[in-house]
Design an enzyme around this catalytic site. Sequence first.
Site, PDB file in Angstrom:
ATOM      1  N   GLU A  94      22.927 112.784 140.220  1.00  0.00           N
ATOM      2  CA  GLU A  94      23.399 112.557 141.581  1.00  0.00           C
ATOM      3  C   GLU A  94      23.726 113.887 142.250  1.00  0.00           C
ATOM      4  OE1 GLU A  94      25.215 108.129 140.938  1.00  0.00           O
ATOM      5  OE2 GLU A  94      26.549 109.790 140.506  1.00  0.00           O
ATOM      6  N   CYS A 107      26.678 119.490 146.866  1.00  0.00           N
ATOM      7  CA  CYS A 107      27.271 119.493 145.531  1.00  0.00           C
ATOM      8  C   CYS A 107      26.151 119.029 144.593  1.00  0.00           C
ATOM      9  CB  CYS A 107      28.458 118.532 145.523  1.00  0.00           C
ATOM     10  SG  CYS A 107      29.184 118.304 143.904  1.00  0.00           S
ATOM     11  N   CYS A 114      26.729 115.448 130.462  1.00  0.00           N
ATOM     12  CA  CYS A 114      27.446 116.722 130.365  1.00  0.00           C
ATOM     13  C   CYS A 114      27.681 117.096 128.911  1.00  0.00           C
ATOM     14  CB  CYS A 114      28.790 116.638 131.088  1.00  0.00           C
ATOM     15  SG  CYS A 114      29.598 118.250 131.241  1.00  0.00           S
ATOM     16  N   CYS A 121      36.844 112.636 133.335  1.00  0.00           N
ATOM     17  CA  CYS A 121      35.630 112.761 134.148  1.00  0.00           C
ATOM     18  C   CYS A 121      34.595 111.702 133.773  1.00  0.00           C
ATOM     19  CB  CYS A 121      35.039 114.154 133.974  1.00  0.00           C
ATOM     20  SG  CYS A 121      33.519 114.397 134.905  1.00  0.00           S
ATOM     21  N   GLY A 165      27.383 117.736 135.004  1.00  0.00           N
ATOM     22  CA  GLY A 165      26.998 118.766 134.053  1.00  0.00           C
ATOM     23  C   GLY A 165      27.839 120.016 134.100  1.00  0.00           C
ATOM     24  N   GLU A 166      27.681 120.833 133.067  1.00  0.00           N
ATOM     25  CA  GLU A 166      28.381 122.112 132.981  1.00  0.00           C
ATOM     26  C   GLU A 166      27.330 123.214 133.214  1.00  0.00           C
ATOM     27  OE1 GLU A 166      31.403 123.555 132.811  1.00  0.00           O
ATOM     28  OE2 GLU A 166      30.236 125.391 132.683  1.00  0.00           O
ATOM     29  N   SER A 197      30.918 126.232 139.366  1.00  0.00           N
ATOM     30  CA  SER A 197      32.185 125.742 138.826  1.00  0.00           C
ATOM     31  C   SER A 197      32.021 125.470 137.342  1.00  0.00           C
ATOM     32  CB  SER A 197      32.562 124.454 139.565  1.00  0.00           C
ATOM     33  OG  SER A 197      33.749 123.920 139.021  1.00  0.00           O
ATOM     34  N   SER A 220      37.669 125.042 136.413  1.00  0.00           N
ATOM     35  CA  SER A 220      38.444 123.804 136.374  1.00  0.00           C
ATOM     36  C   SER A 220      39.531 123.990 135.330  1.00  0.00           C
ATOM     37  CB  SER A 220      37.537 122.635 135.996  1.00  0.00           C
ATOM     38  OG  SER A 220      36.504 122.550 136.935  1.00  0.00           O
ATOM     39  N   LEU A 221      40.702 124.362 135.787  1.00  0.00           N
ATOM     40  CA  LEU A 221      41.749 124.760 134.849  1.00  0.00           C
ATOM     41  C   LEU A 221      42.576 123.546 134.401  1.00  0.00           C
ATOM     42  CD1 LEU A 221      42.860 127.327 133.526  1.00  0.00           C
ATOM     43  CD2 LEU A 221      44.462 127.524 135.440  1.00  0.00           C
ATOM     44  N   HIS A 222      43.186 122.874 135.339  1.00  0.00           N
ATOM     45  CA  HIS A 222      43.944 121.628 135.113  1.00  0.00           C
ATOM     46  C   HIS A 222      45.179 121.751 134.235  1.00  0.00           C
ATOM     47  CE1 HIS A 222      40.863 119.740 137.379  1.00  0.00           C
ATOM     48  NE2 HIS A 222      39.949 119.794 136.449  1.00  0.00           N
ATOM     49  N   ASN A 296      40.433 111.330 141.330  1.00  0.00           N
ATOM     50  CA  ASN A 296      39.660 110.132 141.672  1.00  0.00           C
ATOM     51  C   ASN A 296      39.573 109.284 140.426  1.00  0.00           C
ATOM     52  OD1 ASN A 296      38.982 111.127 144.334  1.00  0.00           O
ATOM     53  ND2 ASN A 296      37.769 112.628 143.202  1.00  0.00           N
ATOM     54  N   CYS A 339      34.568 114.060 143.359  1.00  0.00           N
ATOM     55  CA  CYS A 339      34.575 114.815 142.108  1.00  0.00           C
ATOM     56  C   CYS A 339      34.849 113.912 140.920  1.00  0.00           C
ATOM     57  CB  CYS A 339      35.694 115.841 142.102  1.00  0.00           C
ATOM     58  SG  CYS A 339      35.397 117.240 143.126  1.00  0.00           S
TER      59      CYS A 339
HETATM   60  N1  SAH Z   1      31.547 121.157 134.624  1.00  0.00           N
HETATM   61  C1  SAH Z   1      31.924 121.855 135.816  1.00  0.00           C
HETATM   62  C2  SAH Z   1      31.382 121.247 137.100  1.00  0.00           C
HETATM   63  C3  SAH Z   1      31.456 119.746 137.279  1.00  0.00           C
HETATM   64  S1  SAH Z   1      32.994 118.961 137.589  1.00  0.00           S
HETATM   65  C4  SAH Z   1      33.415 121.989 135.886  1.00  0.00           C
HETATM   66  O1  SAH Z   1      34.112 121.389 135.080  1.00  0.00           O
HETATM   67  O2  SAH Z   1      33.899 122.734 136.732  1.00  0.00           O
HETATM   68  C5  SAH Z   1      33.497 119.370 139.202  1.00  0.00           C
HETATM   69  C6  SAH Z   1      34.989 119.282 139.406  1.00  0.00           C
HETATM   70  O3  SAH Z   1      35.461 117.918 139.426  1.00  0.00           O
HETATM   71  C7  SAH Z   1      35.774 119.959 138.295  1.00  0.00           C
HETATM   72  O4  SAH Z   1      36.798 120.740 138.840  1.00  0.00           O
HETATM   73  C8  SAH Z   1      36.358 118.788 137.545  1.00  0.00           C
HETATM   74  O5  SAH Z   1      37.485 119.146 136.819  1.00  0.00           O
HETATM   75  C9  SAH Z   1      36.635 117.811 138.646  1.00  0.00           C
HETATM   76  N2  SAH Z   1      36.819 116.422 138.205  1.00  0.00           N
HETATM   77  C10 SAH Z   1      36.310 115.832 137.112  1.00  0.00           C
HETATM   78  N3  SAH Z   1      36.706 114.544 137.057  1.00  0.00           N
HETATM   79  C11 SAH Z   1      37.467 114.327 138.138  1.00  0.00           C
HETATM   80  C12 SAH Z   1      38.150 113.183 138.660  1.00  0.00           C
HETATM   81  N4  SAH Z   1      38.093 112.015 138.049  1.00  0.00           N
HETATM   82  N5  SAH Z   1      38.840 113.330 139.814  1.00  0.00           N
HETATM   83  C13 SAH Z   1      38.865 114.498 140.472  1.00  0.00           C
HETATM   84  N6  SAH Z   1      38.226 115.605 140.042  1.00  0.00           N
HETATM   85  C14 SAH Z   1      37.538 115.528 138.888  1.00  0.00           C
END
Ligand code: SAH
Length: 347
Positions: A94, A107, A114, A121, A165-166, A197, A220-222, A296, A339
């Site tokens: 997608e 995007c 992935c 995710c 994907g990564e 990203s 994507s630190l979190h 989300n 996302c």
């Molecule tokens: N693998 C890469 C790119 C894809 S994810 C990465 O991790 O950066 C793109 C972004 O969406 C990332 O920042 C990821 O952490 C975020 N993401 C993943 N699942 C999500 C969700 N359920 N709600 C909001 N953001 C999410």
Amino acid sequence: MKDKKKDIRALTKEQLQEFFVSQGDKSFRGTQVYEWLWNKAAHSFDDMTNISKETRQMLKDNFVINHIRVDRMQRSSDGTIKNAVKLHDTLTVESVLIPTKSRTTACVSSQVGCSLDCQFCATAKLKRMRNLNPDEIYDQVVAIDNESRLYFDRPLSNIVFMGMGEPLMNYNNVMKAIEKITSPEGLGMSPKRITVSTSGVPKMIKKLADDEAKIKLAVSLHSARNEVRTQIMPFNETFPLEDLREALEYWYSKTRSRITYEYIVWKDINDTREDAQALVRFCKYVPCKVNLIEYNPIDDGDFQQAPSQATDMYQDMLERNGITVTVRRSRGKDIDAACGQLANKSA
Ligand code: SAH
């Protein structure tokens, strides 16, 4: 046999020129075919009207032209468009078009499924099925550029590798696609408008710095605490924050390009002052900004967005420490285009 034939779009211009020379033809023929494939987006060898019938037949005997097909396009009430993209082997990825007042952002996906295992995710649930080829990445961008012109009367302005994907686990193909997107023969876009990203693969971040790609980097630190991050992003066990930090310091020393950290605040996971303090400390290592993004929900409900007081606490603490922070609203939620929702329903 059809599947013995090679995807002609996997060849570089030089490889095509060499192929024609090896067939006793001129290297210029390679240039002509290349232009048909890339500048004129030919879908069949018979479209190549300045190439002789015999040569076209020879090409048909040796190659196929693979193109993606936008199978289904959904439009969100906020203008976001999601494309379900069918690949030549019937797998689907997608990509999303996100319009704002001043920009149109694509995007795009880099893998089917992935390689990584972020617990929050939707794409991670699919596991990695295969890497996308450079032309499959490029074609997603072209499809969105066309939609942007059609629906918003302007070309695409930005690209983020935040689809499925990564990207750093499909490094070579992503870089080849970026080369094509930025080259005058492709879309001629500035690399500064492209953000890769990553969930944080230290070795590949260093390689990206060495390769001087001039693109922007988002991570994507979190969580900035290993024990928490490993729980939500289990690969953090293999690539802990110390290694990530070292790679990011290397990135900045080479590129002088500030990093964006993407960060979601979840209830009972990373919503304490201690979590926010850890983020502030991590942000001091390398010039950066923080995007606090909205969660989300995906179907299984283990994660919940923290109440707004927690996000406010983060924002306040970051700002008091001089760190730029933006709170980002999600787009396209009604069509599962936000996302982490990609492949939520089409899997
Ligand atoms: N693998 C890469 C790119 C894809 S994810 C990465 O991790 O950066 C793109 C972004 O969406 C990332 O920042 C990821 O952490 C975020 N993401 C993943 N699942 C999500 C969700 N359920 N709600 C909001 N953001 C999410």
